[in-house]
Design an enzyme around this catalytic site. Structure first.
Site, PDB file in Angstrom:
ATOM      1  CE1 TYR A 144     -29.763  57.241  20.131  1.00  0.00           C
ATOM      2  CE2 TYR A 144     -31.254  58.460  21.565  1.00  0.00           C
ATOM      3  CZ  TYR A 144     -31.046  57.646  20.456  1.00  0.00           C
ATOM      4  OH  TYR A 144     -32.117  57.256  19.683  1.00  0.00           O
ATOM      5  CG  ASP A 239     -28.487  66.190  22.598  1.00  0.00           C
ATOM      6  OD1 ASP A 239     -29.553  66.609  23.098  1.00  0.00           O
ATOM      7  OD2 ASP A 239     -28.367  65.061  22.090  1.00  0.00           O
ATOM      8  CE  LYS A 267     -35.064  61.443  26.385  1.00  0.00           C
ATOM      9  NZ  LYS A 267     -33.721  61.311  25.842  1.00  0.00           N
TER      10      LYS A 267
HETATM   11  C1  PLP Z   1     -33.419  61.058  24.304  1.00  0.00           C
HETATM   12  C2  PLP Z   1     -32.317  61.810  23.699  1.00  0.00           C
HETATM   13  C3  PLP Z   1     -32.310  62.153  22.343  1.00  0.00           C
HETATM   14  C4  PLP Z   1     -33.357  61.662  21.374  1.00  0.00           C
HETATM   15  O1  PLP Z   1     -34.620  62.156  21.649  1.00  0.00           O
HETATM   16  P1  PLP Z   1     -35.909  61.376  21.071  1.00  0.00           P
HETATM   17  O2  PLP Z   1     -37.053  62.236  21.489  1.00  0.00           O
HETATM   18  O3  PLP Z   1     -35.888  60.018  21.678  1.00  0.00           O
HETATM   19  O4  PLP Z   1     -35.756  61.326  19.583  1.00  0.00           O
HETATM   20  C5  PLP Z   1     -31.295  62.961  21.877  1.00  0.00           C
HETATM   21  N1  PLP Z   1     -30.329  63.398  22.702  1.00  0.00           N
HETATM   22  C6  PLP Z   1     -30.288  63.083  24.007  1.00  0.00           C
HETATM   23  C7  PLP Z   1     -29.208  63.625  24.875  1.00  0.00           C
HETATM   24  C8  PLP Z   1     -31.267  62.259  24.548  1.00  0.00           C
HETATM   25  O5  PLP Z   1     -31.198  61.914  25.844  1.00  0.00           O
END
Ligand code: PLP
Length: 428
Positions: A144, A239, A267
């Protein structure tokens, strides 16, 4: 435990908010029932609107690695708020947190702050495309990267075919530039690169996958991605929105000693306020406006409250030399305890962990990608989830989520959790 007031609040919310929630993962669609409404949180605990106390294993989906309402973060936000909440002009604070992030994370010279992980990944891809002058990207099924159009692509009809959008509203034109591979499957990646010579701008990957349960990379996977990218003029994007400042001070790059070309954060970096960021060596970051041609902007980017929270968080993580080991020890203790009681109750399961991330899958075979993650028995998970809720333990309302261990959790909390899992798993 009763959750009556939460149910009522959810009914009220549903009238004016689609599905009653501002992010779909908060709904209880996969497990049934209605979401818990939170009143406050402190340390390892949530306090809900019915007056229940819950041990929290979601921790705002990652940010609260030091526990809720961590005092230095709260104080930093209060002090900053008194001085004005947004200026749309530079502040010294932005340079301070940028310098600290650059010092903590390997292989980055410059960092730009945005407001979410979604924005960070979306901007990183645009930067990679601008820098390489290529259009296509490779992403992995089950990873994601936020909800921007290019990433809402799941299974195509085969590894070499174009992905098809898995949300209406994503155009076929956008989807055709996102190529899909299986996590931990290098042959798949090689085939895609071969079939799209000189067209791929970037490979974006969660270097430890955390959005289909917790799935560490198999040995050699990241190393080989690095080599393939270097050989083919492709940028490797890690990411690290979930793993950054969590698995090590410098994230997965440090943990496995592998350099990415662009790194995305979110995060933990915001200490619980809306912050994302992306970073790279100067050569790449200087491609961004106002220095370079790739446009990227934000009215509230680098917001003083958010930067104050993030700085307090990163300073604590930077100064506490034992924190990541402490978190890993707690996670290992919990995993061993769960392993023991589930075995004793003849439950079929697999536990994946790394650092402060852990996931429990109700299937016997190893979980290494989306397909194997999907093998888990959802009916068992539903019983598990609701059983734990009755015990006052909150895990994510989906079998595909990672649990996060915070520094605020005590061994007493972990023992209670293990015993609760023992009781609940007897009812399967
Ligand atoms: C949570 C998450 C996102 C998205 O971040 P948001 O602040 O919810 O937009 C992107 N990449 C990874 C790996 C994530 O866990």
């Amino acid at each position: 435990m009763l959750y009556q007031r939460s149910s009522q609040l959810f009914a009220d919310a549903e009238k004016v908010i689609p599905g009653g929630v501002n992010s779909p993962v908060r709904a209880f669609k996969a497990v049934g029932g209605t979401p818990i409404f939170v009143k406050s949180a402190k340390g390892a605990y949530l306090y809900d609107e019915d007056g229940n106390r819950l041990i929290d294993y979601i921790n705002s989906w990652g940010p609260m690695i030091l526990g809720h309402a961590f005092e230095p973060v709260v104080q930093a936000v209060i002090e900053k708020a008194k001085l004005g909440t947004s200026f749309g002009m530079p502040t010294e604070l932005e340079t301070k947190i940028a310098a600290l992030a650059v010092a903590m994370v390997p292989n980055i010279d410059k960092i730009r702050f945005v407001n979410s992980g979604t924005e960070a990944c979306m901007s990183a891809i645009r930067l990679a495309r601008g820098f390489t002058k290529r259009d296509k990207i490779i992403k992995f099924a089950g990873c994601y990267h936020g909800h921007s159009d290019s990433f809402l692509i799941q299974a195509g009809s085969g590894a070499i075919t174009f992905g098809s959008p898995n949300s209406p509203g994503v155009t076929a034109g956008t989807a055709k530039d996102t190529l899909l591979a299986n996590y931990n499957d290098l042959e798949n990646v090689k085939t895609l690169i071969e079939a799209n010579k000189n067209e791929i701008a970037a490979i974006i990957v969660e270097p430890v996958a955390g959005n289909m349960g917790c799935i560490p990379p198999v040995k050699g996977f990241l190393e080989c991605l690095r080599t393939l990218c270097t050989e083919n003029g492709i940028l490797l994007i890690f990411d690290e929105v979930m793993t950054g400042f969590r698995l090590a001070k410098g994230g997965v790059q440090e943990l496995f000693n592998i350099n990415a070309d662009i790194v995305c954060f979110g995060k933990v970096i915001g200490g619980g306020l809306p912050v994302g960021a992306f970073a790279a060596r100067a050569e790449i970051m200087n491609y961004l406006a106002p220095l370079g041609p790739v446009y990227q902007a934000g009215t509230l980017s680098g917001n003083p409250l958010a930067m104050a929270a993030g700085l307090a968080m990163l300073q604590t993580l930077n100064e506490d030399t034992e924190i990541f080991q402490r978190l890993a020890d707690k996670t290992a203790y919990l995993a061993a305890g769960i392993d023991k009681v589930l075995k004793a109750n003849n439950v079929v399961f697999t536990i994946n962990t790394i650092g402060s991330m852990i996931s429990v899958h109700f299937d016997a075979s190893p979980v290494v990608d989306l397909k194997t993650a999907a093998n888990g028995d959802n009916e068992t998970f539903k019983k598990f989830f609701h059983g734990l809720l009755q015990e006052g333990i909150y895990i994510a309302p989906s079998a595909y989520e990672t649990w996060f261990i915070t520094d605020a959790l005590t061994y007493k909390d972990l023992d209670f959790t293990i015993q609760a899992i023992n009781r609940v798993s007897k009812t399967f």
